[in-house]
Write an enzyme that holds these catalytic residues in place. Structure first.
Site, PDB file in Angstrom:
ATOM      1  N   HIS A  48      87.936  19.922 -23.658  1.00 39.16           N
ATOM      2  CA  HIS A  48      88.982  19.423 -22.763  1.00 39.16           C
ATOM      3  C   HIS A  48      88.974  17.907 -22.717  1.00 39.16           C
ATOM      4  CE1 HIS A  48      86.209  18.695 -19.298  1.00 39.16           C
ATOM      5  NE2 HIS A  48      85.605  19.790 -19.725  1.00 39.16           N
ATOM      6  N   ASP A  86      89.959  15.849 -20.094  1.00 38.13           N
ATOM      7  CA  ASP A  86      89.748  15.143 -18.827  1.00 38.13           C
ATOM      8  C   ASP A  86      88.281  15.071 -18.434  1.00 38.13           C
ATOM      9  OD1 ASP A  86      89.873  17.967 -18.380  1.00 38.13           O
ATOM     10  OD2 ASP A  86      90.215  17.635 -16.252  1.00 38.13           O
ATOM     11  N   ASP A 127      81.340  15.021 -20.385  1.00 31.60           N
ATOM     12  CA  ASP A 127      82.009  16.306 -20.187  1.00 31.60           C
ATOM     13  C   ASP A 127      83.507  16.039 -20.190  1.00 31.60           C
ATOM     14  OD1 ASP A 127      82.941  18.787 -19.414  1.00 31.60           O
ATOM     15  OD2 ASP A 127      82.079  18.705 -17.424  1.00 31.60           O
ATOM     16  N   GLU A 152      91.241  20.347 -17.071  1.00 29.21           N
ATOM     17  CA  GLU A 152      90.214  21.397 -16.933  1.00 29.21           C
ATOM     18  C   GLU A 152      89.447  21.207 -15.635  1.00 29.21           C
ATOM     19  OE1 GLU A 152      86.119  23.147 -17.410  1.00 29.21           O
ATOM     20  OE2 GLU A 152      86.718  21.084 -17.049  1.00 29.21           O
ATOM     21  N   GLU A 153      89.151  19.957 -15.307  1.00 25.99           N
ATOM     22  CA  GLU A 153      88.390  19.659 -14.092  1.00 25.99           C
ATOM     23  C   GLU A 153      89.218  19.890 -12.830  1.00 25.99           C
ATOM     24  OE1 GLU A 153      85.279  19.247 -14.256  1.00 25.99           O
ATOM     25  OE2 GLU A 153      84.876  18.450 -16.254  1.00 25.99           O
ATOM     26  N   ASP A 195      81.745  23.258 -24.211  1.00 31.17           N
ATOM     27  CA  ASP A 195      81.761  22.764 -22.840  1.00 31.17           C
ATOM     28  C   ASP A 195      80.756  23.541 -21.998  1.00 31.17           C
ATOM     29  OD1 ASP A 195      82.431  21.439 -20.494  1.00 31.17           O
ATOM     30  OD2 ASP A 195      84.190  22.668 -20.101  1.00 31.17           O
TER      31      ASP A 195
END
Length: 175
Positions: free
Chosen positions: A76, A78, A107, A140-141, A164
């Site tokens: 991802h 973000d 991340d 995603e976050e 991830d």
């Protein structure tokens, strides 16, 4: 073999982009250019518009042996907040850490950098491989908003690896 120095350089460059949830445009534009420069095809969906973001999910395809089933790699775009003005430092122990008041943003830039290095190395070495599909999702976050709006018709793969998770290198989680 991968080029470790290039991997680190690309990782450091990627984390320098502000890419909090729904604000991933700068990182996405950088990656679109990088993957296009490698000869990959890149598409962007309308997920950003649906969730109030400035960028959609990216779909990247690396052509390979069409007699083999394609594989999907995913990460991802973000990062968590405070994710603006991120800066990394490499310590005397060779560990990359965040500098001062921001997160590192590893991340999931670590996943993106690993995917990119893998593709770049395969292309440089003219390696025989199956087609590779890459899905880089947004937000995603922010409760998986980007992947909740992805367009599965873009993908043909039946097997996927999502880069991830936490833990030591090589750790795998099933399901």
């Amino acid at each position: 073999m991968i080029n470790e120095n290039r991997l680190i350089e690309n990782f450091l460059e990627m984390i320098s982009f502000n890419s909090v949830s729904k604000q991933e445009r700068d990182l996405a534009d950088y990656l679109i250019k990088k993957f296009n420069d490698l000869g990959c095809s890149v598409k962007e969906d309308k997920a950003g518009e649906k969730i109030g973001g400035n960028c959609g999910n990216l779909y990247i395809r690396v052509e390979g042996d069409e007699t083999l089933e394609p594989i999907l790699l995913s990460a991802h775009l973000d990062t968590v907040e405070p994710g603006l003005n991120k800066k990394a430092i490499i310590g005397d122990d060779h560990i990359i850490r965040s500098h001062k008041d921001s997160v590192l943003g590893a991340d999931d830039v670590a996943g993106i950098a690993a995917i990119f290095e893998c593709i770049e190395t395969m292309i440089e070495n003219n390696s025989t491989h199956r087609s590779i599909e890459i899905l880089l999702s947004v937000a995603e976050e922010a409760h998986l908003q980007g992947i909740s709006n992805f367009e599965p018709d873009y993908l043909k793969s039946r097997q996927a690896y999502i880069l991830d998770t936490s833990g030591p290198p090589g750790k795998a989680i099933l399901k």
